[in-house]
Structures are given as C-alpha cells and as structure tokens.
Design a protein around this motif. Sequence first.
Motif, PDB file in Angstrom:
ATOM      1  N   ALA A 174       0.835  -1.195   0.000  1.00 18.32           N
ATOM      2  CA  ALA A 174       0.000   0.000   0.000  1.00 18.32           C
ATOM      3  C   ALA A 174       0.877   1.256   0.000  1.00 18.32           C
ATOM      4  CB  ALA A 174      -0.917   0.006   1.217  1.00 18.32           C
ATOM      5  N   PHE A 175       0.414   2.265  -0.701  1.00 11.73           N
ATOM      6  CA  PHE A 175       1.128   3.540  -0.749  1.00 11.73           C
ATOM      7  C   PHE A 175       1.480   4.016   0.655  1.00 11.73           C
ATOM      8  CE2 PHE A 175       1.219   8.109  -0.453  1.00 11.73           C
ATOM      9  CZ  PHE A 175       2.002   8.496  -1.526  1.00 11.73           C
ATOM     10  N   ARG A 176       0.551   3.859   1.592  1.00 11.34           N
ATOM     11  CA  ARG A 176       0.761   4.371   2.956  1.00 11.34           C
ATOM     12  C   ARG A 176       1.972   3.740   3.642  1.00 11.34           C
ATOM     13  NH1 ARG A 176      -4.049   1.337   3.320  1.00 11.34           N
ATOM     14  NH2 ARG A 176      -3.690  -0.676   4.347  1.00 11.34           N
ATOM     15  N   GLU A 177       2.370   2.528   3.219  1.00 14.56           N
ATOM     16  CA  GLU A 177       3.548   1.899   3.817  1.00 14.56           C
ATOM     17  C   GLU A 177       4.816   2.679   3.485  1.00 14.56           C
ATOM     18  OE1 GLU A 177       3.207  -0.301   6.000  1.00 14.56           O
ATOM     19  OE2 GLU A 177       1.197  -1.092   5.588  1.00 14.56           O
ATOM     20  N   PHE A 178       4.879   3.225   2.287  1.00 14.88           N
ATOM     21  CA  PHE A 178       6.015   4.073   1.920  1.00 14.88           C
ATOM     22  C   PHE A 178       5.932   5.415   2.647  1.00 14.88           C
ATOM     23  CE2 PHE A 178       5.725   1.144  -1.674  1.00 14.88           C
ATOM     24  CZ  PHE A 178       7.044   0.709  -1.752  1.00 14.88           C
ATOM     25  N   LEU A 179       4.721   5.935   2.760  1.00  9.49           N
ATOM     26  CA  LEU A 179       4.510   7.196   3.472  1.00  9.49           C
ATOM     27  C   LEU A 179       4.984   7.084   4.924  1.00  9.49           C
ATOM     28  CD1 LEU A 179       3.282  10.054   3.284  1.00  9.49           C
ATOM     29  CD2 LEU A 179       1.078   9.044   3.910  1.00  9.49           C
ATOM     30  N   ASN A 180       4.802   5.907   5.519  1.00 12.00           N
ATOM     31  CA  ASN A 180       5.214   5.693   6.910  1.00 12.00           C
ATOM     32  C   ASN A 180       6.733   5.723   7.101  1.00 12.00           C
ATOM     33  OD1 ASN A 180       2.568   5.403   7.786  1.00 12.00           O
ATOM     34  ND2 ASN A 180       2.582   3.172   7.617  1.00 12.00           N
TER      35      ASN A 180
ATOM     36  N   LEU B 131      -4.694   8.616  -1.750  1.00 12.84           N
ATOM     37  CA  LEU B 131      -3.833   7.443  -1.864  1.00 12.84           C
ATOM     38  C   LEU B 131      -3.611   6.691  -0.556  1.00 12.84           C
ATOM     39  CD1 LEU B 131      -1.095   9.003  -4.190  1.00 12.84           C
ATOM     40  CD2 LEU B 131      -3.246   7.891  -4.826  1.00 12.84           C
ATOM     41  N   LEU B 132      -4.455   6.915   0.430  1.00  8.04           N
ATOM     42  CA  LEU B 132      -4.195   6.383   1.763  1.00  8.04           C
ATOM     43  C   LEU B 132      -4.947   5.100   2.090  1.00  8.04           C
ATOM     44  CD1 LEU B 132      -4.160   9.800   3.675  1.00  8.04           C
ATOM     45  CD2 LEU B 132      -2.271   8.593   2.546  1.00  8.04           C
ATOM     46  N   GLY B 133      -5.762   4.596   1.161  1.00 13.47           N
ATOM     47  CA  GLY B 133      -6.554   3.395   1.408  1.00 13.47           C
ATOM     48  C   GLY B 133      -5.946   2.134   0.817  1.00 13.47           C
ATOM     49  N   ASP B 134      -6.693   1.032   0.922  1.00 13.21           N
ATOM     50  CA  ASP B 134      -6.243  -0.263   0.398  1.00 13.21           C
ATOM     51  C   ASP B 134      -6.270  -0.325  -1.126  1.00 13.21           C
ATOM     52  OD1 ASP B 134      -5.838  -1.176   2.949  1.00 13.21           O
ATOM     53  OD2 ASP B 134      -7.646  -2.425   3.026  1.00 13.21           O
ATOM     54  N   ASP B 135      -6.890   0.667  -1.759  1.00  9.40           N
ATOM     55  CA  ASP B 135      -7.024   0.658  -3.223  1.00  9.40           C
ATOM     56  C   ASP B 135      -5.940   1.489  -3.901  1.00  9.40           C
ATOM     57  OD1 ASP B 135      -7.912   3.121  -2.354  1.00  9.40           O
ATOM     58  OD2 ASP B 135      -9.726   3.128  -3.589  1.00  9.40           O
ATOM     59  N   SER B 136      -4.836   1.664  -3.231  1.00 13.88           N
ATOM     60  CA  SER B 136      -3.694   2.417  -3.768  1.00 13.88           C
ATOM     61  C   SER B 136      -2.447   1.571  -3.524  1.00 13.88           C
ATOM     62  CB  SER B 136      -3.602   3.768  -3.047  1.00 13.88           C
ATOM     63  OG  SER B 136      -2.558   4.530  -3.552  1.00 13.88           O
ATOM     64  N   LEU B 137      -2.100   0.739  -4.534  1.00 14.27           N
ATOM     65  CA  LEU B 137      -1.116  -0.311  -4.309  1.00 14.27           C
ATOM     66  C   LEU B 137       0.021  -0.318  -5.323  1.00 14.27           C
ATOM     67  CD1 LEU B 137      -3.303  -3.512  -3.659  1.00 14.27           C
ATOM     68  CD2 LEU B 137      -2.053  -2.187  -1.967  1.00 14.27           C
ATOM     69  N   PHE B 138       1.207  -0.645  -4.827  1.00 11.81           N
ATOM     70  CA  PHE B 138       2.347  -0.988  -5.681  1.00 11.81           C
ATOM     71  C   PHE B 138       2.329  -2.514  -5.785  1.00 11.81           C
ATOM     72  CE2 PHE B 138       3.273   3.154  -4.025  1.00 11.81           C
ATOM     73  CZ  PHE B 138       3.870   3.816  -5.085  1.00 11.81           C
ATOM     74  N   VAL B 139       1.915  -3.031  -6.931  1.00 13.63           N
ATOM     75  CA  VAL B 139       1.580  -4.444  -7.047  1.00 13.63           C
ATOM     76  C   VAL B 139       2.672  -5.250  -7.739  1.00 13.63           C
ATOM     77  CG1 VAL B 139      -0.856  -3.812  -7.101  1.00 13.63           C
ATOM     78  CG2 VAL B 139       0.323  -4.287  -9.250  1.00 13.63           C
ATOM     79  N   TYR B 140       2.701  -6.549  -7.411  1.00 13.00           N
ATOM     80  CA  TYR B 140       3.647  -7.466  -8.044  1.00 13.00           C
ATOM     81  C   TYR B 140       2.971  -8.754  -8.498  1.00 13.00           C
ATOM     82  CZ  TYR B 140       3.566  -9.076  -3.221  1.00 13.00           C
ATOM     83  OH  TYR B 140       3.145  -9.481  -1.983  1.00 13.00           O
ATOM     84  N   ARG B 141       1.706  -8.970  -8.082  1.00 11.47           N
ATOM     85  CA  ARG B 141       0.969 -10.108  -8.614  1.00 11.47           C
ATOM     86  C   ARG B 141      -0.518  -9.794  -8.585  1.00 11.47           C
ATOM     87  NH1 ARG B 141       0.364 -15.438  -5.043  1.00 11.47           N
ATOM     88  NH2 ARG B 141      -0.434 -14.550  -3.107  1.00 11.47           N
ATOM     89  N   TRP B 142      -1.283 -10.570  -9.381  1.00 11.77           N
ATOM     90  CA  TRP B 142      -2.712 -10.299  -9.527  1.00 11.77           C
ATOM     91  C   TRP B 142      -3.455 -11.562  -9.931  1.00 11.77           C
ATOM     92  CZ3 TRP B 142      -5.653 -10.035 -14.272  1.00 11.77           C
ATOM     93  CH2 TRP B 142      -4.931 -10.451 -15.401  1.00 11.77           C
ATOM     94  N   LYS B 143      -4.772 -11.492  -9.830  1.00  8.55           N
ATOM     95  CA  LYS B 143      -5.636 -12.575 -10.319  1.00  8.55           C
ATOM     96  C   LYS B 143      -6.988 -11.971 -10.677  1.00  8.55           C
ATOM     97  CE  LYS B 143      -7.554 -14.014  -5.842  1.00  8.55           C
ATOM     98  NZ  LYS B 143      -7.856 -15.163  -4.967  1.00  8.55           N
ATOM     99  N   ASP B 144      -7.777 -12.746 -11.419  1.00  7.74           N
ATOM    100  CA  ASP B 144      -9.166 -12.398 -11.666  1.00  7.74           C
ATOM    101  C   ASP B 144      -9.983 -13.690 -11.704  1.00  7.74           C
ATOM    102  OD1 ASP B 144      -8.766 -13.514 -14.187  1.00  7.74           O
ATOM    103  OD2 ASP B 144      -8.700 -11.591 -15.227  1.00  7.74           O
ATOM    104  N   HIS B 145     -11.258 -13.624 -12.089  1.00  9.37           N
ATOM    105  CA  HIS B 145     -12.092 -14.838 -12.047  1.00  9.37           C
ATOM    106  C   HIS B 145     -11.735 -15.828 -13.150  1.00  9.37           C
ATOM    107  CE1 HIS B 145     -14.346 -11.784 -14.361  1.00  9.37           C
ATOM    108  NE2 HIS B 145     -14.606 -12.797 -15.165  1.00  9.37           N
TER     109      HIS B 145
ATOM    110  N   PRO C  76      -6.389   4.061  -7.294  1.00  9.79           N
ATOM    111  CA  PRO C  76      -7.817   3.832  -7.045  1.00  9.79           C
ATOM    112  C   PRO C  76      -8.609   3.973  -8.344  1.00  9.79           C
ATOM    113  CG  PRO C  76      -6.880   5.305  -5.387  1.00  9.79           C
ATOM    114  CD  PRO C  76      -5.831   5.122  -6.448  1.00  9.79           C
ATOM    115  N   SER C  77      -9.781   3.339  -8.398  1.00 15.19           N
ATOM    116  CA  SER C  77     -10.585   3.345  -9.626  1.00 15.19           C
ATOM    117  C   SER C  77     -11.170   4.718  -9.943  1.00 15.19           C
ATOM    118  CB  SER C  77     -11.712   2.309  -9.524  1.00 15.19           C
ATOM    119  OG  SER C  77     -12.560   2.591  -8.429  1.00 15.19           O
ATOM    120  N   SER C  78     -10.943   5.696  -9.085  1.00 16.33           N
ATOM    121  CA  SER C  78     -11.391   7.066  -9.355  1.00 16.33           C
ATOM    122  C   SER C  78     -10.390   7.821 -10.231  1.00 16.33           C
ATOM    123  CB  SER C  78     -11.622   7.826  -8.045  1.00 16.33           C
ATOM    124  OG  SER C  78     -10.462   7.777  -7.233  1.00 16.33           O
ATOM    125  N   PHE C  79      -9.387   7.102 -10.773  1.00 13.72           N
ATOM    126  CA  PHE C  79      -8.404   7.692 -11.693  1.00 13.72           C
ATOM    127  C   PHE C  79      -8.279   6.813 -12.937  1.00 13.72           C
ATOM    128  CE2 PHE C  79      -7.055   9.075  -7.487  1.00 13.72           C
ATOM    129  CZ  PHE C  79      -6.903  10.449  -7.675  1.00 13.72           C
TER     130      PHE C  79
END
Length: 196
Positions: free
Chosen positions: A79-85, A118-132, A152-155
């Motif tokens: 999460a972005f916030r982890e870097f902010l910390n 950018l402070l919620g769970d929907d703001s991520l630096f990702v390295y893996r993913w999945k879908d249905h 986040p999906s608002s962007f």
Amino acid sequence: MANQLPPGQFETEKWPILHKGDVYSFNKDNWHFKLFGEVEKELSLTYDEVMRLPKTISSIDMHCVTTWSKFGNTFEGIAFREFLNLVTLREGVTHVKIFGYYNGDRFGYSANLPLDNLLGDDSLFVYRWKDHNQDWETLSAKHGFPLRFIPPSSFYLWKGTKWVSGIKFMTEDEEGFWEELGYSMTANPFKEERYK
C-alpha cells in the motif's frame, strides 16, 4: 463505485497491454526505490527492502483512457501508505509524483496524484494479480514487473505507473508524463476527465 462503468467506457475481460517506450528489463542488483522531494530525509530502498514491507490484497477496478474498463481484478502489493510511513513529510505536502523507468531513464515517466486519495487499500504498488479467469500470477514485464502502481478506480489508469522507481512528495501539483502532453491533471473517469 465498484463495478460501475464510467461514461464512454466498455467492459473487457482482458487486461490490454499499453505503454510508451521500451519494456524495462529488471535487474535486482541496480534497482532502487527512492522517496524524495518535500521530506525531512530522502530514502532509497533496495528491492529486498521494499519486498519486506507489509503486504495488502485488494480488488480494484481499472479504467483506461483508451475506453476499456476491467472489473474483478485482485492485486497483491504494498500500500502507498507503507512508503509514506517511512518518511517525515515537510509541511504543506498535497501531491505526489510516482516515477517509473522510460527508455532507460529511471525517472523518465511520472504521474501526478493528490496525496489524500492514496491512503486506502485501493492504492497499491503491485507485483501479482488474479481475476475470475485465472489464479494468482506474477506481474509480467509488459504489465510493469517488478512493481507497478495501481491507482484507485477514481483515476484513469495512466496514473498507474509501470516499472516504478520512486515517489516525489510535493507542496503543489505538477504535470507528469502524459499531463505534459495534454492529458487531464485530475483524470477522473466518472467525469470523463481525459484531456485538459
């Protein structure tokens, strides 16, 4: 807002691959993630240090300015916030630029974003993913391996920097790569903020 199709978009099951410039070739030995700008002390992290940070799993819809939207995406990342910390911000920080590799330049690509979003769970630096349609899969090089920012999906998704290399903290908004070429500074897909 989950699974809500913005105006002017169509839904796709695929995750199209779109980018400008070369595909970055990851080299763990010379990869670093820099936190800089309006911070009390700049910080540079190795790949191993980044990957030791706490992880978050979140479902995030993606909306590309080229008019496709993809629902049902689950990402694992930091999460972005982890870097902010990890840094102490100077007074008045309101925006960030998230940088990534572009044609060999470590800071050749960037996207501007407001910090508060950018402070919620929907703001991520990702390295893996999945879908249905598929189970967990490591991010491919063309999708931004080793680390890609998913906003986040608002962007619109151009705010989702591939091959990330750092975060610059700023006291005022500043154009990024596509913004300099005439794209919207705010990029809200639900308001069709595609261009200036």
